[in-house]
Structure formats: structure tokens, C-alpha cells
Scaffold this active site. Structure first.
Site, mmCIF file in Angstrom:
data_model
loop_
_atom_site.group_PDB
_atom_site.id
_atom_site.type_symbol
_atom_site.label_atom_id
_atom_site.label_comp_id
_atom_site.label_asym_id
_atom_site.label_seq_id
_atom_site.Cartn_x
_atom_site.Cartn_y
_atom_site.Cartn_z
ATOM 1 C CB ALA A 14 -0.943 -0.002 1.195
ATOM 2 C CG ASP A 64 8.302 -11.024 0.215
ATOM 3 O OD1 ASP A 64 7.236 -11.208 -0.400
ATOM 4 O OD2 ASP A 64 9.417 -11.339 -0.250
ATOM 5 C CG ASN A 91 -2.446 -3.096 -4.389
ATOM 6 O OD1 ASN A 91 -2.914 -2.758 -5.466
ATOM 7 N ND2 ASN A 91 -1.266 -2.629 -3.965
ATOM 8 C CB SER A 143 -4.131 -7.737 -14.528
ATOM 9 O OG SER A 143 -3.838 -7.162 -15.788
ATOM 10 C CE1 TYR A 156 1.139 -8.143 -12.876
ATOM 11 C CE2 TYR A 156 -0.041 -7.909 -14.962
ATOM 12 C CZ TYR A 156 0.181 -7.502 -13.656
ATOM 13 O OH TYR A 156 -0.555 -6.463 -13.121
ATOM 14 C CB ALA A 159 0.503 -14.305 -11.341
HETATM 15 P P1 NAP Z 1 3.300 -0.355 -8.064
HETATM 16 O O1 NAP Z 1 3.140 1.119 -8.146
HETATM 17 O O2 NAP Z 1 4.547 -1.002 -8.547
HETATM 18 O O3 NAP Z 1 3.006 -0.828 -6.564
HETATM 19 C C1 NAP Z 1 3.110 -2.151 -6.178
HETATM 20 C C2 NAP Z 1 3.222 -2.201 -4.683
HETATM 21 O O4 NAP Z 1 3.338 -3.583 -4.275
HETATM 22 C C3 NAP Z 1 4.460 -1.490 -4.163
HETATM 23 O O5 NAP Z 1 4.123 -0.742 -3.018
HETATM 24 C C4 NAP Z 1 5.396 -2.635 -3.814
HETATM 25 O O6 NAP Z 1 6.311 -2.331 -2.784
HETATM 26 C C5 NAP Z 1 4.417 -3.681 -3.351
HETATM 27 N N1 NAP Z 1 5.007 -5.013 -3.369
HETATM 28 C C6 NAP Z 1 5.664 -5.613 -4.392
HETATM 29 N N2 NAP Z 1 6.071 -6.839 -4.024
HETATM 30 C C7 NAP Z 1 5.666 -7.011 -2.739
HETATM 31 C C8 NAP Z 1 5.799 -8.067 -1.811
HETATM 32 N N3 NAP Z 1 6.424 -9.200 -2.121
HETATM 33 N N4 NAP Z 1 5.265 -7.921 -0.572
HETATM 34 C C9 NAP Z 1 4.624 -6.768 -0.233
HETATM 35 N N5 NAP Z 1 4.472 -5.729 -1.087
HETATM 36 C C10 NAP Z 1 4.992 -5.852 -2.317
HETATM 37 O O7 NAP Z 1 2.134 -1.092 -8.900
HETATM 38 P P2 NAP Z 1 0.582 -0.763 -9.083
HETATM 39 O O8 NAP Z 1 0.383 -0.437 -10.496
HETATM 40 O O9 NAP Z 1 0.090 0.146 -8.011
HETATM 41 O O10 NAP Z 1 0.014 -2.242 -8.878
HETATM 42 C C11 NAP Z 1 -0.843 -2.608 -7.802
HETATM 43 C C12 NAP Z 1 -1.582 -3.881 -8.185
HETATM 44 O O11 NAP Z 1 -2.392 -3.627 -9.340
HETATM 45 C C13 NAP Z 1 -0.639 -5.029 -8.574
HETATM 46 O O12 NAP Z 1 -1.192 -6.250 -8.119
HETATM 47 C C14 NAP Z 1 -0.679 -4.981 -10.086
HETATM 48 O O13 NAP Z 1 -0.357 -6.223 -10.657
HETATM 49 C C15 NAP Z 1 -2.120 -4.597 -10.329
HETATM 50 N N6 NAP Z 1 -2.376 -4.030 -11.655
HETATM 51 C C16 NAP Z 1 -1.796 -2.858 -12.051
HETATM 52 C C17 NAP Z 1 -2.081 -2.349 -13.319
HETATM 53 C C18 NAP Z 1 -1.497 -1.074 -13.826
HETATM 54 O O14 NAP Z 1 -1.750 -0.737 -14.987
HETATM 55 N N7 NAP Z 1 -0.747 -0.328 -13.039
HETATM 56 C C19 NAP Z 1 -2.945 -3.055 -14.161
HETATM 57 C C20 NAP Z 1 -3.511 -4.232 -13.723
HETATM 58 C C21 NAP Z 1 -3.235 -4.708 -12.457
HETATM 59 P P3 NAP Z 1 7.834 -1.904 -3.159
HETATM 60 O O15 NAP Z 1 7.696 -0.608 -3.878
HETATM 61 O O16 NAP Z 1 8.514 -1.807 -1.859
HETATM 62 O O17 NAP Z 1 8.359 -3.003 -4.045
#
Ligand code: NAP
Length: 248
Positions: A14, A64, A91, A143, A156, A159
């Protein structure tokens, strides 16, 4: 939204992006928030003060989600602080894109471990609490590529497709205890995950979006808040696309 005020919500990953917007939105609706994060950052501290400024309580839980024991610790920290958990938003997610012919084994494994097993780990540890209370809301972030597939993302999209199966199975198992389990499938959302894409790829994606704009984290948070509220009590096992019409 009805039924969120005073509830306890755990949001994984978050500290930024979509997770941050979800934490803020649930806090605005009056929930107390447990922020799971992986790495420390300035934006984490800002998020904590922003949530507190809404009058909500907040605790942070480093961990994690791909680790079964970290997921347990996150839920224990939440219960220590607030005695219960009412809402879980899975998330946390990562990408490690590459064409399948060249994809390294560890890039496949890591993406499955964080995105899919991470969601299982958190549901596994939160469900005994919710089953005992006979109420709860679990929202998983999938997604649209989990539905359509995407070249360069076999890890991805597998998953995210797995998240859909997990959601529907957990929804069936937990329905008799009045626990709703749903997923949202974002399309192309403006976060650090997508900003690294080449300009040409971004233009091509934009052209495929009927509503002709890239989504914002708040677009996702709005639907997650609805699913977390009592307005969505009769919805379970569903996947809601939030993608400007990309997939229909
Ligand atoms: P983001 O900005 O990269 O944020 C992802 C967050 O997840 C970061 O705070 C990250 O922390 C955290 N994280 C990663 N690995 C982790 C772990 N092993 N344990 C705990 N926290 C972890 O990405 P986002 O776009 O907001 O994505 C959020 C969700 O939406 C994800 O599930 C993504 O697959 C999904 N999604 C995103 C999109 C898009 O277009 N952006 C589209 C479809 C789905 P760190 O920064 O410390 O690594």
C-alpha cells in the site's frame, strides 16, 4: 459507502500506486488501516499522516507477502493493533516481463510467488479471523491480462488468471460464513508499474481504450471501496474489469 466506518482494513503493497489510493479511499470512508509495505519510503510516512488527517487510525506492517510467515505476521500485527480484520485487499504485485522463449525460471517463479501465492498467504491467515466473526470482505487485484493474456507476460498473466480462480474458489468456500470474495481487473493504470513502458507501447494501449484515457489509481480505489462496503453484500465470486472498456 455504507458499512466501512470503523472497520479494519489490511491493504498489501500500500505504500504507492493503486494500493496507496485504496488505503486512502478506505480511510476517507472511516476505516482504520493496516498498511503492508515492503520497502521504507518517504511516501509511506506521508501516507500515514494523510490517513491520520482523516481521523482514521493507521499502523504499518512491513513484510513480503510471498512469505507465508510474513503474511501471518502482518495479520497478527493488525489484530494486535485493532483486535480484528474486516477487509483484506490483496494488492501487492510485481512484473518481470519478457518473451516466453527467453524468460528465466526465476522471473516466472517470483511473479507467481508475489502475485498469486502472496494473495493465498494473506487469505489463508485472514480467513480464520473472518470465519469466526461470520463476516468479511476480501478483494483481490487481478488484471485484464489475466483474462486476455498478453505477449511478454506469461508469468504475470498466469498469476493474474490464477487470482481469478483463487477468488472464485475462496468465494464458494467462505460464502456460508457471509464472507464476500471478489476481484477487480484493472486495465492500464497510471502508476510506477506502467510508467516504465516505452512511449510507443503506451500510445498503442491508449488507442485500444474506448474511453480514451489511462486509468488512475483512484478509479480502482472507487470500485474496491464499493466491494468493501455493505452496498456490495450480495456480490461474491465476481471479477469487475476497470479498464475504460478495453476488454468487453
Ligand atoms: P506499483 O506502483 O509497482 O506498486 C506495487 C506495490 O506492491 C508497491 O508498493 C510494492 O512495494 C508492493 N510489493 C511488491 N512486491 C511485494 C511483496 N512481495 N510484498 C509486499 N508488497 C509488495 O504497482 P501498481 O500499479 O500500483 O500495482 C498494484 C496492483 O495492481 C498489482 O497487483 C498490479 O499487478 C495490479 N495491476 C496494475 C495495473 C497497472 O496498470 N498499473 C494493471 C492491472 C493490475 P515496493 O515498492 O517496496 O516493491
Amino acid at each position: 459507502m455504507e458499512g466501512i466506518k470503523g472497520k479494519v482494513a489490511v491493504v498489501t503493497g500500500a505504500a504507492k500506486g493503486i494500493g496507496r489510493a485504496i488505503a486512502l479511499r478506505l480511510a476517507k470512508e472511516g476505516a482504520n488501516i493496516v498498511i503492508n509495505y515492503r520497502s521504507d519510503s518517504e511516501s509511506l510516512k506521508e501516507l500515514v499522516s494523510e490517513i491520520e488527517s482523516f481521523g482514521s487510525k493507521v499502523v504499518t506492517a512491513r513484510g513480503d507477502v510471498s512469505s507465508f510467515s510474513d503474511a501471518k505476521n502482518i495479520m497478527e500485527k493488525a489484530v494486535d493493533a485493532f483486535q480484528t480484520i474486516d477487509i483484506l485487499v490483496n494488492n501487492a504485485g510485481i512484473t518481470r516481463d519478457g518473451l516466453m522463449l527467453r524468460m528465466k525460471e526465476e522471473d516466472f517463479d517470483r511473479v507467481i510467488e508475489v502475485n498469486l501465492k502472496g494473495a493465498f498467504n494473506c487469505i489463508r491467515h485472514v480467513s480464520p479471523i473472518m470465519v469466526k466473526k461470520r463476516t468479511g470482505k476480501i478483494i483481490n487485484i487481478s488484471s485484464v491480462v489475466g483474462i486476455t493474456g498478453n505477449a511478454g507476460q506469461v508469468n504475470y498473466s498466469a498469476a493474474k488468471a490464477g487470482i481469478i480462480g483463487l477468488t472464485k474458489s475462496a468465494a464458494r468456500e467462505l460464502a456460508s460464513r457471509k464472507i464476500n470474495v471478489n476481484a477487480v481487473a484493472p486495465g492500464f493504470i497510471n502508476t510506477s508499474m506502467t510508467e516504465i513502458l516505452p512511449q510507443k507501447t503506451k500510445e498503442n494501449i491508449l488507442n485500444s481504450i474506448p474511453l480514451k484515457r489511462i486509468g488512475s489509481p483512484e478509479d480502482i480505489a472507487n470500485t474496491v471501496a464499493f466491494l468493501a462496503s455493505s452496498n456490495a453484500d450480495y456480490i461474491t465470486g465476481q471479477v469487475i474489469n476497470i479498464d475504460g472498456g478495453m476488454v468487453m
